[in-house]
Write a protein that holds these residues in place. Structure first.
Motif, short mmCIF file in Angstrom:
data_model
loop_
_atom_site.label_atom_id
_atom_site.label_comp_id
_atom_site.label_asym_id
_atom_site.label_seq_id
_atom_site.Cartn_x
_atom_site.Cartn_y
_atom_site.Cartn_z
N GLY A 107 0.81 -1.21 0.00
CA GLY A 107 0.00 0.00 0.00
C GLY A 107 0.84 1.26 0.00
N LYS A 108 1.96 1.23 0.71
CA LYS A 108 2.84 2.40 0.77
C LYS A 108 3.46 2.69 -0.59
CE LYS A 108 6.82 4.21 3.33
NZ LYS A 108 7.83 3.91 4.39
N VAL A 109 3.92 1.63 -1.27
CA VAL A 109 4.51 1.80 -2.60
C VAL A 109 3.45 2.29 -3.58
CG1 VAL A 109 5.57 0.57 -4.53
CG2 VAL A 109 6.29 0.07 -2.19
N TYR A 110 2.25 1.76 -3.46
CA TYR A 110 1.18 2.16 -4.37
C TYR A 110 0.87 3.65 -4.23
CZ TYR A 110 -2.89 1.33 -7.33
OH TYR A 110 -3.78 1.35 -8.36
N LEU A 111 0.80 4.14 -2.99
CA LEU A 111 0.47 5.54 -2.75
C LEU A 111 1.62 6.47 -3.13
CD1 LEU A 111 -1.42 5.29 0.66
CD2 LEU A 111 -2.41 5.75 -1.59
N ARG A 112 2.84 6.05 -2.86
CA ARG A 112 3.98 6.94 -3.07
C ARG A 112 4.57 6.85 -4.46
NH1 ARG A 112 8.25 6.58 1.74
NH2 ARG A 112 9.10 8.27 0.43
N ALA A 113 4.30 5.77 -5.20
CA ALA A 113 4.90 5.59 -6.52
C ALA A 113 3.86 5.45 -7.62
CB ALA A 113 5.83 4.37 -6.52
N ILE A 114 2.94 4.50 -7.46
CA ILE A 114 1.99 4.21 -8.53
C ILE A 114 1.05 5.39 -8.77
CG2 ILE A 114 0.17 2.65 -9.30
CD1 ILE A 114 2.96 1.44 -9.26
N LEU A 115 0.52 5.99 -7.72
CA LEU A 115 -0.41 7.09 -7.88
C LEU A 115 0.22 8.30 -8.59
CD1 LEU A 115 -2.59 7.11 -4.63
CD2 LEU A 115 -3.26 6.49 -6.95
N PRO A 116 1.42 8.76 -8.17
CA PRO A 116 2.02 9.89 -8.89
C PRO A 116 2.32 9.56 -10.36
CG PRO A 116 3.06 9.62 -6.76
CD PRO A 116 2.19 8.43 -6.95
N GLY A 198 2.93 20.25 -23.40
CA GLY A 198 2.55 19.76 -22.08
C GLY A 198 2.53 18.25 -22.02
N GLY A 199 2.04 17.59 -23.07
CA GLY A 199 2.04 16.13 -23.10
C GLY A 199 3.44 15.56 -23.04
N ILE A 200 4.38 16.18 -23.77
CA ILE A 200 5.77 15.72 -23.75
C ILE A 200 6.37 15.92 -22.37
CG2 ILE A 200 8.07 16.23 -24.65
CD1 ILE A 200 6.75 16.85 -27.34
N THR A 201 6.09 17.04 -21.73
CA THR A 201 6.62 17.32 -20.39
C THR A 201 6.09 16.32 -19.37
OG1 THR A 201 6.77 19.67 -20.93
CG2 THR A 201 6.85 19.07 -18.60
N PHE A 202 4.80 16.07 -19.39
CA PHE A 202 4.21 15.13 -18.44
C PHE A 202 4.70 13.71 -18.69
CE2 PHE A 202 0.57 18.34 -18.39
CZ PHE A 202 1.01 18.92 -17.20
N GLU A 203 4.84 13.34 -19.96
CA GLU A 203 5.33 12.00 -20.28
C GLU A 203 6.79 11.84 -19.83
OE1 GLU A 203 5.41 8.08 -21.88
OE2 GLU A 203 3.88 9.43 -21.08
N ALA A 204 7.59 12.88 -20.01
CA ALA A 204 8.98 12.82 -19.55
C ALA A 204 9.05 12.67 -18.04
CB ALA A 204 9.73 14.09 -19.99
N THR A 205 8.20 13.39 -17.32
CA THR A 205 8.16 13.26 -15.86
C THR A 205 7.75 11.85 -15.45
OG1 THR A 205 7.52 15.59 -15.71
CG2 THR A 205 7.21 14.24 -13.74
N ARG A 206 6.78 11.30 -16.15
CA ARG A 206 6.35 9.92 -15.85
C ARG A 206 7.48 8.93 -16.07
NH1 ARG A 206 4.54 5.20 -18.18
NH2 ARG A 206 5.13 5.93 -20.26
N LEU A 207 8.21 9.08 -17.18
CA LEU A 207 9.29 8.15 -17.48
C LEU A 207 10.40 8.23 -16.44
CD1 LEU A 207 9.53 8.61 -21.37
CD2 LEU A 207 8.58 6.66 -20.11
N VAL A 208 10.70 9.43 -15.97
CA VAL A 208 11.74 9.57 -14.95
C VAL A 208 11.28 8.95 -13.63
CG1 VAL A 208 13.09 11.22 -13.60
CG2 VAL A 208 12.74 11.60 -16.04
N LEU A 209 10.00 9.16 -13.28
CA LEU A 209 9.48 8.53 -12.06
C LEU A 209 9.51 7.01 -12.17
CD1 LEU A 209 6.40 10.82 -11.27
CD2 LEU A 209 8.55 10.68 -10.01
N VAL A 210 9.19 6.49 -13.34
CA VAL A 210 9.26 5.04 -13.55
C VAL A 210 10.69 4.56 -13.45
CG1 VAL A 210 8.94 3.21 -15.27
CG2 VAL A 210 7.16 4.92 -14.93
N GLN A 211 11.63 5.33 -14.01
CA GLN A 211 13.04 4.97 -13.93
C GLN A 211 13.51 4.91 -12.48
OE1 GLN A 211 15.62 7.63 -16.08
NE2 GLN A 211 17.47 6.85 -15.10
N ARG A 212 13.08 5.87 -11.69
CA ARG A 212 13.47 5.88 -10.28
C ARG A 212 12.82 4.73 -9.51
NH1 ARG A 212 12.91 11.49 -7.16
NH2 ARG A 212 10.68 11.01 -7.35
N LEU A 213 11.58 4.41 -9.86
CA LEU A 213 10.90 3.31 -9.20
C LEU A 213 11.55 1.98 -9.55
CD1 LEU A 213 8.47 2.07 -7.60
CD2 LEU A 213 7.22 2.08 -9.76
N LEU A 214 11.94 1.81 -10.82
CA LEU A 214 12.47 0.53 -11.28
C LEU A 214 13.96 0.39 -11.06
CD1 LEU A 214 10.52 0.10 -14.64
CD2 LEU A 214 9.86 -0.57 -12.34
#
Length: 400
Positions: A107-116, A198-214
């Motif tokens: 649940g902690k990982v889901y709230l702190r990583a998956i949701l953002p 805006g779509g490119i910026t948000f997608e880039a942010t998502r990819l970096v968050l995924v990179q940090r999670l993985l």
């Protein structure tokens, strides 16, 4: 003498090794081993991924713009709801999602990583689909060439990697190319440009968050497993946004005009894209992924020119070529790119020796395609009436 008798008694007490009851047990078996099951050629996965990836973009553009279903947020919410249902179904009936069992999801990982991550995924989908209402597919693909630059800058901004002037210089060619392509665009629209940015910026942010999670081995996920976790979040977020922004202005007539079957087919193509990515990653290399992405972008630009008669200037072609070259150089590096080019040259020479007729046919076909694309790009400028007639005929054939 006593010692000799002792040895005789000891040797007599040792158990004798009985010979094998049957010689058949030590003979090699005559049964032939089962031949390995034939597998599909990697080219099949490449063609499948390019087909679904380009198909989703063209399908969305046709649905939102040509058919007049101007509800991009609702469409993305529908995609995510369909993906949620399909991933839950596949998780219970197939082994495609067994990778989720190795992910330590709490649940902690889901709230702190998956949701953002799901939040930025939703924003990128919304902005990306909104851009189709204002910009052509060709121009959108040219702008998407800036994605590596956006990911790099976001990585630095979030502290995932230290800034590097050398790396910034390597990606500068991409920026220059996209700027030239944007400057040469005939159908430039500021609203659509801002949505796509805006779509490119948000997608880039998502990819970096995924990179940090993985970055940890315990959270390694393939694209289909990622969709299993992110789709419900995006479905809820996009659904709530659509209820506030778009649904009040919608009616069932808008849905029936498009057709329920068309919407289901659109969601299915979007979902199959994620399935094809899993197989493509498993059957090919990072080089193939990079080249496939560039080839897909080029084909989409060509398809946009042929289907919608999108005018593409020579300046845009020039700028987009610089951007694609810069992207390839940035992702592969100078040394690796040089090695691949030398290997490709040797393979092409060997192919010419082994099959000279086929090589000549390929060269002739490439020349014809190039001429066709150039004439198609110049047609809207020098023959607008004929281009419009051809576009009307094609649209009538599609049933729009």
């Amino acid at each position: 003498m006593a010692e000799a008798e002792k040895k005789v008694r000891v040797s007599g007490e040792q158990a004798r090794v009985e010979p094998a009851a049957s010689s058949a047990s030590i003979l090699p078996t005559t049964e032939k081993p089962q031949p390995p099951k034939p597998s599909l050629h990697p080219a099949f996965y490449v063609v499948t991924w390019i087909g679904f990836s380009g198909g989703v973009i063209l399908f969305n553009k046709w649905l939102l713009d040509t058919l007049g279903f101007k509800f991009p947020i609702t469409l993305t919410a529908w995609h995510m709801m369909f993906a949620t249902f399909m991933t839950q179904l596949l998780a219970r009936t197939t082994t495609l999602l067994d990778g989720r069992k190795t992910v330590k999801m709490t649940g902690k990982v889901y709230l702190r990583a998956i949701l953002p991550i799901g939040f930025f995924f939703s924003l990128s989908l919304i902005c990306g689909n909104k851009a189709y209402l204002y910009l052509s597919v060709a121009f959108i693909q040219m702008l998407k060439a800036c994605m590596p630059v956006a990911v790099l800058l976001t990585t630095w901004a979030m502290g995932v990697a230290p800034p590097s002037l050398k790396t910034l210089g390597n990606v500068s060619f991409i920026v220059v190319g996209v700027v030239i392509a944007s400057y040469g665009s005939i159908e430039f629209n500021l609203t659509g440009f801002l949505y796509q940015a805006g779509g490119i910026t948000f997608e880039a942010t998502r990819l970096v968050l995924v990179q940090r999670l993985l970055s940890s081995a315990e959270y390694k996920m393939d694209p289909l497993v990622s969709l299993y976790y992110f789709a419900p979040v995006c479905a809820v977020m996009n659904g709530l946004t659509a209820l506030v922004v778009e649904v009040p202005g919608m009616s069932m007539k808008n849905v029936y005009d498009v057709g329920i079957f068309t919407l289901v087919a659109n969601a299915m193509v979007a979902f199959l894209l994620n399935v094809s990515v899993v197989f493509l990653i498993g059957k090919t290399s990072s080089l193939v992924l990079t080249l496939c992405g560039i080839l897909k972008d080029i084909l989409l630009v060509a398809a946009s020119m042929m289907i919608w008669g999108t005018p593409v200037t020579n300046l845009q072609f020039f700028g987009y070529s610089i951007a694609l070259g810069g992207m390839l150089y940035y992702r592969l590096g100078a040394e690796q790119l040089k090695g691949y080019l030398q290997q490709a040259g040797r393979s092409w020479s060997e192919f010419g020796v082994q099959r000279p007729a086929m090589r000549k046919a390929l060269v002739f076909g490439l020349v014809l395609v190039t001429i066709f694309l150039l004439l198609g790009g110049l047609a809207p400028t020098y023959a607008p009436a004929q281009t419009k007639n051809l576009k009307d005929i094609f649209s009538t054939g599609l049933g729009s």
